[in-house]
Design a protein around this motif. Structure first.
Motif, PDB file in Angstrom:
ATOM      1  N   GLN A 111      99.854 -32.284  17.075  1.00 63.88           N
ATOM      2  CA  GLN A 111      99.455 -30.950  16.629  1.00 63.88           C
ATOM      3  C   GLN A 111      99.802 -29.896  17.673  1.00 63.88           C
ATOM      4  O   GLN A 111     100.234 -28.789  17.355  1.00 63.88           O
ATOM      5  CB  GLN A 111      97.952 -30.934  16.341  1.00 63.88           C
ATOM      6  CG  GLN A 111      97.476 -29.646  15.675  1.00 63.88           C
ATOM      7  CD  GLN A 111      95.964 -29.558  15.634  1.00 63.88           C
ATOM      8  OE1 GLN A 111      95.308 -29.550  16.670  1.00 63.88           O
ATOM      9  NE2 GLN A 111      95.414 -29.485  14.436  1.00 63.88           N
ATOM     10  N   SER A 112      99.631 -30.264  18.940  1.00 63.88           N
ATOM     11  CA  SER A 112      99.940 -29.335  20.025  1.00 63.88           C
ATOM     12  C   SER A 112     101.425 -28.969  20.036  1.00 63.88           C
ATOM     13  O   SER A 112     101.793 -27.805  20.228  1.00 63.88           O
ATOM     14  CB  SER A 112      99.537 -29.973  21.366  1.00 63.88           C
ATOM     15  OG  SER A 112      99.947 -29.159  22.439  1.00 63.88           O
ATOM     16  N   GLN A 113     102.306 -29.954  19.815  1.00 68.58           N
ATOM     17  CA  GLN A 113     103.749 -29.685  19.812  1.00 68.58           C
ATOM     18  C   GLN A 113     104.143 -28.782  18.639  1.00 68.58           C
ATOM     19  O   GLN A 113     104.865 -27.799  18.812  1.00 68.58           O
ATOM     20  CB  GLN A 113     104.531 -31.013  19.724  1.00 68.58           C
ATOM     21  CG  GLN A 113     104.311 -31.961  20.873  1.00 68.58           C
ATOM     22  CD  GLN A 113     104.880 -31.462  22.186  1.00 68.58           C
ATOM     23  OE1 GLN A 113     105.555 -30.442  22.228  1.00 68.58           O
ATOM     24  NE2 GLN A 113     104.595 -32.171  23.261  1.00 68.58           N
ATOM     25  N   ILE A 114     103.651 -29.139  17.447  1.00 67.76           N
ATOM     26  CA  ILE A 114     103.967 -28.307  16.276  1.00 67.76           C
ATOM     27  C   ILE A 114     103.354 -26.920  16.455  1.00 67.76           C
ATOM     28  O   ILE A 114     103.947 -25.906  16.066  1.00 67.76           O
ATOM     29  CB  ILE A 114     103.458 -28.976  14.980  1.00 67.76           C
ATOM     30  CG1 ILE A 114     104.118 -30.345  14.795  1.00 67.76           C
ATOM     31  CG2 ILE A 114     103.736 -28.077  13.778  1.00 67.76           C
ATOM     32  CD1 ILE A 114     105.631 -30.321  14.713  1.00 67.76           C
ATOM     33  N   GLY A 115     102.179 -26.864  17.070  1.00 69.76           N
ATOM     34  CA  GLY A 115     101.528 -25.580  17.321  1.00 69.76           C
ATOM     35  C   GLY A 115     102.351 -24.676  18.212  1.00 69.76           C
ATOM     36  O   GLY A 115     102.385 -23.454  18.013  1.00 69.76           O
ATOM     37  N   GLU A 116     103.034 -25.266  19.194  1.00 69.44           N
ATOM     38  CA  GLU A 116     103.901 -24.446  20.055  1.00 69.44           C
ATOM     39  C   GLU A 116     105.059 -23.860  19.262  1.00 69.44           C
ATOM     40  O   GLU A 116     105.449 -22.710  19.458  1.00 69.44           O
ATOM     41  CB  GLU A 116     104.423 -25.286  21.229  1.00 69.44           C
ATOM     42  CG  GLU A 116     103.421 -25.470  22.356  1.00 69.44           C
ATOM     43  CD  GLU A 116     104.081 -26.009  23.616  1.00 69.44           C
ATOM     44  OE1 GLU A 116     105.097 -25.434  24.043  1.00 69.44           O
ATOM     45  OE2 GLU A 116     103.579 -27.003  24.149  1.00 69.44           O
ATOM     46  N   GLY A 117     105.628 -24.688  18.384  1.00 72.07           N
ATOM     47  CA  GLY A 117     106.702 -24.176  17.532  1.00 72.07           C
ATOM     48  C   GLY A 117     106.197 -23.087  16.610  1.00 72.07           C
ATOM     49  O   GLY A 117     106.835 -22.042  16.430  1.00 72.07           O
ATOM     50  N   LEU A 118     105.024 -23.317  16.018  1.00 72.37           N
ATOM     51  CA  LEU A 118     104.418 -22.324  15.132  1.00 72.37           C
ATOM     52  C   LEU A 118     104.152 -21.022  15.896  1.00 72.37           C
ATOM     53  O   LEU A 118     104.402 -19.919  15.381  1.00 72.37           O
ATOM     54  CB  LEU A 118     103.116 -22.883  14.562  1.00 72.37           C
ATOM     55  CG  LEU A 118     102.424 -22.080  13.460  1.00 72.37           C
ATOM     56  CD1 LEU A 118     101.610 -22.997  12.576  1.00 72.37           C
ATOM     57  CD2 LEU A 118     101.508 -21.004  14.030  1.00 72.37           C
ATOM     58  N   SER A 119     103.661 -21.136  17.121  1.00 75.64           N
ATOM     59  CA  SER A 119     103.377 -19.951  17.937  1.00 75.64           C
ATOM     60  C   SER A 119     104.642 -19.138  18.165  1.00 75.64           C
ATOM     61  O   SER A 119     104.631 -17.900  18.103  1.00 75.64           O
ATOM     62  CB  SER A 119     102.777 -20.383  19.274  1.00 75.64           C
ATOM     63  OG  SER A 119     102.564 -19.268  20.108  1.00 75.64           O
ATOM     64  N   HIS A 120     105.763 -19.834  18.420  1.00 72.53           N
ATOM     65  CA  HIS A 120     107.029 -19.120  18.641  1.00 72.53           C
ATOM     66  C   HIS A 120     107.474 -18.404  17.369  1.00 72.53           C
ATOM     67  O   HIS A 120     107.897 -17.243  17.410  1.00 72.53           O
ATOM     68  CB  HIS A 120     108.101 -20.104  19.094  1.00 72.53           C
ATOM     69  CG  HIS A 120     109.414 -19.443  19.378  1.00 72.53           C
ATOM     70  ND1 HIS A 120     109.641 -18.678  20.506  1.00 72.53           N
ATOM     71  CD2 HIS A 120     110.574 -19.405  18.664  1.00 72.53           C
ATOM     72  CE1 HIS A 120     110.875 -18.214  20.489  1.00 72.53           C
ATOM     73  NE2 HIS A 120     111.461 -18.637  19.375  1.00 72.53           N
ATOM     74  N   ILE A 121     107.363 -19.099  16.239  1.00 71.32           N
ATOM     75  CA  ILE A 121     107.747 -18.467  14.970  1.00 71.32           C
ATOM     76  C   ILE A 121     106.861 -17.250  14.704  1.00 71.32           C
ATOM     77  O   ILE A 121     107.353 -16.180  14.313  1.00 71.32           O
ATOM     78  CB  ILE A 121     107.627 -19.485  13.812  1.00 71.32           C
ATOM     79  CG1 ILE A 121     108.648 -20.605  14.005  1.00 71.32           C
ATOM     80  CG2 ILE A 121     107.821 -18.796  12.460  1.00 71.32           C
ATOM     81  CD1 ILE A 121     108.461 -21.781  13.062  1.00 71.32           C
ATOM     82  N   ALA A 122     105.560 -17.391  14.938  1.00 69.05           N
ATOM     83  CA  ALA A 122     104.640 -16.278  14.714  1.00 69.05           C
ATOM     84  C   ALA A 122     104.960 -15.102  15.624  1.00 69.05           C
ATOM     85  O   ALA A 122     104.843 -13.937  15.215  1.00 69.05           O
ATOM     86  CB  ALA A 122     103.198 -16.736  14.933  1.00 69.05           C
ATOM     87  N   SER A 123     105.392 -15.391  16.858  1.00 72.73           N
ATOM     88  CA  SER A 123     105.713 -14.302  17.784  1.00 72.73           C
ATOM     89  C   SER A 123     106.889 -13.474  17.281  1.00 72.73           C
ATOM     90  O   SER A 123     107.030 -12.302  17.623  1.00 72.73           O
ATOM     91  CB  SER A 123     106.031 -14.862  19.179  1.00 72.73           C
ATOM     92  OG  SER A 123     107.274 -15.549  19.178  1.00 72.73           O
TER      93      SER A 123
END
Length: 982
Positions: A111-123
């Motif tokens: 979840q942490s890894q996918i969350g980092e990707g999600l955070s980048h997309i959201a940014s």
């Protein structure tokens, strides 16, 4: 790419191979994945594997890491391949369900890894291009399923946590307000609900998806989100409900639940420690930013202080102790709460109950010293928020108290130091820990200012550091091996490391032989600290000059290097050899300091370095070690060949074999270093011919695969420039100019690499006969102009201005070539480009390139016939005024760049590493002066314009008169200067 059994199996195999111990298998898998990235639906397949419970966890973890990294490169990155619009929308629809599905403890890392990707997309996309995200999260919250809730909150935290470190902008505040308007009320209600559930007297009665463990994870996320949402400004909703929020947060500093503390022997913190650590961070934030409304500060100080007195010595509490002490340190440093701390009994209690217990070495640290020495060293020297030690936190708290109560705290701590040293004196063998604590206490009160790079920069006048060193530390430094506890030996070496700036050069010279002896210690930590301290001592500067010269280190430079190499080689395996980058950094520093004094022994040093490179190339694992190793080789080449030019052949014989091995086996991490080393060696050859050994490289150097790796490009361009300078006729005869122009075309369309496109192009025009380049020039300029029309960067504009002046400066090419080519592309284009791009950017050229631009403009004015004919004659005046502005106006420092070129300042660790390319500072040759016959550019302009006026009588005075009507004072000033100097 369709999600069928075949594609999923192939993708699983590639992802599994990316973590293979076989380097060739890893590289092959990575290349296959790269090729698949351009296919529609590829990242959706990766997500499919990551969320599937039936897939092996190793593959899922690899997929999570790959997804995160791919998103950062391909969502809105610099690479040619980018995620399609359709795939972007499909991925965004999948992400929240995937994050929820991964909300279990077993899949937390995924979840942490996918969350980092999600955070980048959201940014990049949120909220403008992902407006539904916030509502989707809120609508997914449930009153009783905290597996789902934790997935939702983890998603929200992955998006909002980046606000903590961002600078304030209107766009950021628009985004935050968008979230706050939707998120605050349901967040508040969930916090209230979770607090009531977690406080239930009988947790066993909770539903299955609302267990105490799940609720504790929910509370961690809620507290983290409170920090996220408050990080930029105090939300009005939070201010309205601050009493309730602070009551909840304050409660958990006192609340106890053994189930949530984790096992006492665990190193990792339990849920309650994580909750409390985050609460301490919030209290710190509110004390610093919102103290006017944070009326509960006093009760938080009491709560944290009381909590600290209850905490045991277990490592599971280390992060909490660190955060708690940092909060107290911040409150103390604020100064306006002095009354909370100033009572003598309060200061004594702080020293006795907080500082002293947390300064003492603990059993797990002793075990780490023996069993994991590298981790012991890193934790000691490289503190981070993840690995804060209690000693570091206690030291910072001591220094915070010293800012307000220096004399009082110094006296209290000095009393403890005296007592501890007396205990040691009574029984040195069994009471060595007392002396260890005493040294740490002394260090904490003696230092008033320090940096990781420079050590202590100012000291407490109430503490005599040199006297303490002489009375209590020096004896341990010179003690025979085994006669004192090894940790005390490390303490003595570290004391030198910490207070190196407080000792004179003579004192440091006197202890260097002792440090050299400790390099040969069988104890890993002792020999490593000796290397670390030698390196930092040799790095000391006084008035920007290195304190130690080659004469100072000549007596023991070779013995230091041989001891370092022996310690490195003890590793045995490639990974263990490269583990300790501190040793190789010391070797690099000794070579840089010893310079030409290594000429008599350089072959033995070179052979050891080459052998080490050969071993670590089997499996590169430590980027810092790699950098220092190649930097050491490069520095050795530089200084030995300066002192003994004939040594060049020895270096080439030793290095060509390893270089060929690295290139043949595609050791991607080392290839940029190899090309820099080869370019450095080639630069040491005369410019009159290209040696045969390098001629053989030119064909392979055009291989497309080499240029696809971003990290290779700066080094490849550099080696091609050196080849073109020495063998242009060979390169022309081999038909390689077209290949180089193809590479230029590839580079010029990349925002990342366009600067290297200009470097390559400049070398082609400078060294290849213009008759060879002329047929290609129309296409070259069309490519440049196309890029200029596509919103070019400041870097591109400045590079174009420099290129323009560069071409004008080459006597075999010259300004009329530029005018002919540009007006041949489109009539009047030269004038449009000149006024729209060139002259509007000349003032922004950095200081390093300014001389060439001034000479280039002068040659345009004084050597162009076409500029004196219509339709371009009108531009002569504009160029003349731009040149005079360069002479008279200050530089636009917005774009200034300076570099000292002083190798003694080389500290790659401070400069920071780049995953794509790390420059070898020692390999850089002195920048070639392209205008060696020009001294003062203003005098040169006077002389050249005077010549031109004689060649073309009656023309220039009229043009200068026109310029005078535009900028009278500047032009008249130049004319007066010309009359005085011409």
């Amino acid at each position: 790419m369709q999600a069928n059994q075949g594609t999923l199996s192939a993708l699983s195999a590639y992802l599994s191979s990316t973590v293979s111990p076989d380097a060739q298998a890893r590289r092959s898998a990575e290349e296959s994945l790269r090729q698949a990235e351009s296919q529609q639906g590829f990242l959706l397949l990766v997500l499919e594997l990551v969320k599937s419970d039936s897939v092996d966890m190793v593959i899922r973890q690899s997929g999570g890491v790959y997804f995160k990294n791919a998103v950062k490169r391909l969502w809105a990155g610099e690479e040619e391949t980018q995620v399609s619009t359709g795939d972007k929308e499909a991925i965004k629809k999948q992400l929240v369900p995937v994050m929820i599905a991964l909300g279990t403890p077993q899949t937390a890392r995924l979840q942490s890894q996918i969350g980092e990707g999600l955070s980048h997309i959201a940014s990049l996309d949120f909220p403008q291009e992902w407006e539904a995200l916030c509502d989707e999260l809120i609508n997914s919250l449930t009153p009783d399923n905290f597996v789902i809730n934790n997935g939702v909150l983890a998603t929200a935290h992955s998006i909002f946590k980046r606000w903590r470190s961002q600078f304030r902008t209107n766009e950021l505040y628009t985004e935050i307000n968008f979230v706050l308007s939707r998120f605050c009320q349901p967040y508040y209600q969930l916090f209230q609900h979770v607090d009531s559930l977690i406080q239930q007297p009988n947790p066993s009665s909770l539903p299955a998806n609302s267990s105490l463990q799940l609720l504790s994870q929910t509370l961690i996320l809620l507290v983290q989100l409170f920090h996220d949402l408050s990080s930029q400004d105090l939300p009005p909703f939070f201010e309205d409900h601050l009493t309730e929020f602070m009551t909840w947060l304050r409660k958990y500093l006192d609340w106890e639940n053994e189930q949530l503390k984790g096992d006492e022997d665990d190193e990792a913190p339990g849920p309650l420690q994580k909750i409390r650590a985050s609460i301490c961070e919030i209290a710190e934030l509110y004390a610093q930013k919102y103290s006017d409304v944070f009326s509960q500060l006093g009760t938080f100080v009491d709560g944290v202080w009381n909590m600290l007195t209850r905490i045991g010595a277990g490592t599971r509490d280390d992060v909490l102790v660190s955060r708690a002490l940092r909060f107290l340190s911040v409150v103390v440093k604020m100064g306006n709460h002095r009354a909370m701390f100033q009572a003598p009994e309060t200061l004594s209690a702080f020293c006795e109950k907080i500082i002293l217990p947390n300064m003492a070495i603990r059993q797990h640290e002793e075990e780490m010293f023996e069993d994991d020495p590298m981790e012991y060293i890193r934790r000691d020297l490289e503190p981070s928020t993840e690995s804060d030690t209690r000693r570091q936190a206690a030291t910072e708290f001591t220094r915070a108290l010293m800012e307000l109560f220096e004399r009082e705290v110094t006296d209290i701590i000095k009393g403890y130091i005296t007592t501890l040293l007396q205990q040691y004196a009574q029984d040195p063998t069994n009471n060595w820990k007392s002396k260890d604590t005493a040294i740490y206490l002394l260090t904490s009160i003696a230092s008033r200012g320090s940096t990781q790079q420079l050590g202590v920069t100012s000291t407490n006048v109430l503490v005599d550091v040199v006297e303490f060193f002489g009375q209590n530390v020096f004896s341990d430094l010179q003690a025979a091996p085994g006669s004192v506890h090894p940790i005390l030996t490390v303490d003595a070496i570290k004391f030198l490391h910490t207070f190196r700036n407080q000792l004179t050069k003579d004192q440091l010279v006197s202890v260097l032989p002792l440090l050299v002896q400790h390099l040969n210690s069988d104890n890993y930590v002792i020999s490593s600290y000796a290397a670390i301290t030698i390196e930092r001592i040799l790095f000391i500067k006084v008035d920007r000059q290195a304190l130690f010269t080659q004469a100072d280190v000549r007596p023991f430079a070779e013995s230091i290097l041989m001891a370092l190499f022996a310690n490195i080689e003890k590793g045995g395996t490639p990974e263990k050899i490269a583990e300790n980058d501190y040793l190789m950094k010391c070797a690099m520093r000794v070579i840089i300091t010893a310079k030409q004094s290594l000429v008599p022994s350089y072959e033995a040093i070179l052979n050891r370095l080459v052998n080490i490179i050969g071993e670590i190339s089997k499996n590169p694992s430590n980027p810092k070690f790699n950098q220092y190793c190649f930097e050491a080789v490069s520095a050795l080449i530089r200084f030995v060949c300066e002192g003994q030019p004939a040594a060049l052949a020895t270096f080439e014989n030793a290095l060509f074999g390893p270089a060929q091995h690295i290139l043949t086996n595609d050791v991607a991490e080392f290839i940029p270093y190899i090309f820099q080393i080869l370019a450095q060696l080639l630069d040491l050859h005369p410019t009159t011919s290209l040696p045969e050994s390098y001629q053989a490289l030119t064909g392979p150097l055009l291989t497309a695969q080499l240029w696809e790796q971003r990290g290779n490009i700066p080094a490849l361009v550099r080696i091609w420039k050196a080849c073109l300078q020495r063998g242009p006729s060979i390169i022309v005869a081999a038909g390689q100019v077209q290949g180089l122009l193809g590479i230029f075309q590839r580079l010029v369309n990349s925002k990342v690499n366009d600067v290297y496109a200009f470097e390559l192009l400049q070398a082609l025009y400078e060294f290849v006969p213009i008759d060879v380049m002329r047929p290609f020039s129309n296409t070259v300029f069309v490519l440049l102009l196309t890029r200029l029309q596509q919103k070019p960067s400041t870097q591109f504009n400045q590079s174009f201005v420099y290129f323009f002046a560069f071409i004008a400066n080459i006597d075999s090419v010259g300004p009329d070539f530029l005018i002919t080519v540009l007006d041949g592309v489109q009539p009047g284009l030269f004038g449009n480009l000149l006024t729209g791009v060139i002259l509007s950017n000349t003032q922004k050229v950095n200081i390093r390139n300014r001389k060439l631009v001034e000479v280039g403009l002068t040659k345009m004015l004084s050597r162009s016939d076409k500029l004196l004919d219509e339709p371009n004659k009108q531009h002569w005046v504009s160029i003349f005024i731009a040149l005079l502005d360069l002479f008279t106006l200050p530089q636009d420092l917005t774009h200034a760049q300076t570099a000292t070129g002083d190798l003694t300042e080389l500290d790659p660790e401070e400069a920071g590493f780049q995953s794509s390319f790390s420059r070898l500072g020692a390999s850089e040759s002195v920048t070639r002066d392209l205008t060696p016959n020009v001294g003062d550019t203003k005098e040169y302009a006077v002389k050249e314009l005077g010549k031109r006026s004689t060649e073309k009588p009656g023309i220039l005075p009229g043009l200068i008169g026109q310029a005078s009507t535009i900028e009278k004072d500047v032009v008249n000033g130049f004319v007066a200067y010309a009359q005085q100097n011409g």
